[in-house]
Design a protein around this motif. Sequence first.
Motif, PDB file in Angstrom:
ATOM      1  N   UNK A   1       6.182  19.106 -11.372  1.00 45.32           N
ATOM      2  CA  UNK A   1       5.549  19.237 -12.679  1.00 45.32           C
ATOM      3  C   UNK A   1       6.334  20.236 -13.514  1.00 45.32           C
TER       4      UNK A   1
ATOM      5  N   UNK B   1       4.236   0.884   0.797  1.00 44.98           N
ATOM      6  CA  UNK B   1       3.589   1.561  -0.311  1.00 44.98           C
ATOM      7  C   UNK B   1       3.859   0.879  -1.644  1.00 44.98           C
ATOM      8  N   UNK B   2       3.075   1.250  -2.623  1.00 47.45           N
ATOM      9  CA  UNK B   2       3.315   0.696  -3.958  1.00 47.45           C
ATOM     10  C   UNK B   2       4.697   1.147  -4.433  1.00 47.45           C
ATOM     11  N   UNK B   3       5.293   0.344  -5.292  1.00 49.27           N
ATOM     12  CA  UNK B   3       6.703   0.578  -5.567  1.00 49.27           C
ATOM     13  C   UNK B   3       7.028   1.416  -6.788  1.00 49.27           C
TER      14      UNK B   3
ATOM     15  N   UNK C   1      12.335   8.892   7.033  1.00 49.92           N
ATOM     16  CA  UNK C   1      13.368   9.934   7.046  1.00 49.92           C
ATOM     17  C   UNK C   1      14.343   9.748   8.207  1.00 49.92           C
TER      18      UNK C   1
ATOM     19  N   UNK D   1      11.118   7.344  -2.410  1.00 51.91           N
ATOM     20  CA  UNK D   1      11.737   6.125  -2.936  1.00 51.91           C
ATOM     21  C   UNK D   1      12.930   6.452  -3.817  1.00 51.91           C
TER      22      UNK D   1
ATOM     23  N   UNK E   1       5.746   4.546  -9.810  1.00 54.63           N
ATOM     24  CA  UNK E   1       4.795   5.530 -10.303  1.00 54.63           C
ATOM     25  C   UNK E   1       4.675   6.692  -9.366  1.00 54.63           C
ATOM     26  N   UNK E   2       4.092   7.676  -9.714  1.00 54.80           N
ATOM     27  CA  UNK E   2       3.807   8.908  -9.056  1.00 54.80           C
ATOM     28  C   UNK E   2       2.882   9.488 -10.064  1.00 54.80           C
ATOM     29  N   UNK E   3       1.978  10.317  -9.672  1.00 53.99           N
ATOM     30  CA  UNK E   3       0.969  10.748 -10.628  1.00 53.99           C
ATOM     31  C   UNK E   3       1.594  11.582 -11.743  1.00 53.99           C
ATOM     32  N   UNK E   4       2.843  12.000 -11.497  1.00 54.49           N
ATOM     33  CA  UNK E   4       3.462  12.930 -12.422  1.00 54.49           C
ATOM     34  C   UNK E   4       4.233  12.264 -13.563  1.00 54.49           C
ATOM     35  N   UNK E   5       4.637  11.018 -13.340  1.00 54.69           N
ATOM     36  CA  UNK E   5       5.565  10.466 -14.314  1.00 54.69           C
ATOM     37  C   UNK E   5       4.959   9.315 -15.084  1.00 54.69           C
TER      38      UNK E   5
ATOM     39  N   UNK F   1       0.991   9.337  -3.703  1.00 53.41           N
ATOM     40  CA  UNK F   1       1.870   8.572  -4.613  1.00 53.41           C
ATOM     41  C   UNK F   1       3.098   9.377  -5.017  1.00 53.41           C
ATOM     42  N   UNK F   2       2.919  10.686  -5.201  1.00 50.93           N
ATOM     43  CA  UNK F   2       4.069  11.539  -5.525  1.00 50.93           C
ATOM     44  C   UNK F   2       5.054  11.581  -4.354  1.00 50.93           C
ATOM     45  N   UNK F   3       4.492  11.684  -3.145  1.00 55.09           N
ATOM     46  CA  UNK F   3       5.338  11.760  -1.952  1.00 55.09           C
ATOM     47  C   UNK F   3       6.145  10.465  -1.810  1.00 55.09           C
TER      48      UNK F   3
ATOM     49  N   UNK G   1       5.866  13.912   5.199  1.00 54.38           N
ATOM     50  CA  UNK G   1       6.571  12.648   5.401  1.00 54.38           C
ATOM     51  C   UNK G   1       5.855  11.549   4.637  1.00 54.38           C
ATOM     52  N   UNK G   2       6.617  10.567   4.174  1.00 48.21           N
ATOM     53  CA  UNK G   2       5.953   9.460   3.482  1.00 48.21           C
ATOM     54  C   UNK G   2       5.164   8.641   4.480  1.00 48.21           C
ATOM     55  N   UNK G   3       4.119   8.024   4.014  1.00 48.05           N
ATOM     56  CA  UNK G   3       3.413   7.075   4.860  1.00 48.05           C
ATOM     57  C   UNK G   3       4.313   5.842   4.908  1.00 48.05           C
TER      58      UNK G   3
ATOM     59  N   UNK H   1      11.945   4.341   3.338  1.00 44.69           N
ATOM     60  CA  UNK H   1      11.247   5.621   3.220  1.00 44.69           C
ATOM     61  C   UNK H   1      11.314   6.463   4.496  1.00 44.69           C
TER      62      UNK H   1
ATOM     63  N   UNK I   1       6.792   8.177  -4.098  1.00 46.30           N
ATOM     64  CA  UNK I   1       7.705   8.010  -5.223  1.00 46.30           C
ATOM     65  C   UNK I   1       8.957   8.871  -5.035  1.00 46.30           C
TER      66      UNK I   1
END
Lengths: 148, 178
Positions: free
Chosen positions: A71, B170-172, B112, A112, B174-178, A105-107, B163-165, B110, A109
């Motif tokens: 952020x 996962x959905x391809x 690692x 990715x 977005x991220x809550x930030x962008x 979702x942040x993780x 770690x990512x799930x 995704x 993204x």
Amino acid sequence: MSMLISTRAIEILLVEDNVEEAEMTMAALKDGRVRNRVHWVEDGEEALTFLRRQGRFDGMPRPDLILLDLRLPRLSGQEVLAVVKEHPDWRRIPVVIMTSSDDERDITCAYQRHANCYITKPVDMDKFIEAVRSIENFWLTVVKLPAA
Amino acid sequence: MTQTHDAPPVLSFPGGRLMSAPGARPPVEILLVEDSRDDADLMAAALAEGTLAPRLSIVEDGEEAVRYLRRLPPYESAPRPDLVLLDLHLPRKNGFEVLADVKTDPALCLIPVVILTSSDDERSFLSAYDLRANCCVPKPGDQEQFARIVRHIESFWLTVARRPRTSPAPELSGGSNS
């Protein structure tokens, strides 16, 4: 681990808009075992200006490691990450996401977009410093960073 | 799809070994791709010593690694690993090729991947980072140091890093930030 001792300081670009957290991060890194130099910028736009060595960042080194908050004002951490990881020369620079977000979702993204790893910043100050030390210990002493 | 393991704690695959640390249903799955039996045994022992007790699957060449990750026979029931430890010098398909396969496959990218190699060739590390290795770690020659390094990797990736799930897909965007 003599082969890992670097003759020059490890250059770290810290992208963090929270002054207090930036100061704690820098203090914890300063106490680390490996000589390092932290370059602190406060928003995503400045991070790219630093990497391009433009303006007041003329003559700055290319960072060996980037610690990136998500952020951020002006340009978000996810956007900076995307630019860095698509850039032919910067893409190999390891990017450690350091954020207060533990939103799945942040993780997803971030991974990715080829973040090298993702750390959730603890709220507690002691735990925060401990987390920075873990990053320092792993990324500066265990990992082999790509030489520029 | 989440794999559950009510089955016996130790499974064996042709061409691969699955070693399990004691303890009830350890949550984390690690795939080790390593052709040296000695190194694999040392790493398994180092991982078993900790309190995290990840489940370790071992395959010995790059071709098997890709088959395991894509759940091709005989690995149809293989769990999706939470972390891959990948040697670079491997028979049949080398570590760079495995890395490229993993990081360009939307179903696998995704996960690692930690490169562990005895190579100290600067170019190998650069190539691995270019191919999206999450990090590269040189294998020390000394056994005790090697075990310590393995435990460092384990504690960083299993307790410090998020770690990512990795499954289901996962959905391809977005991220809550962008």
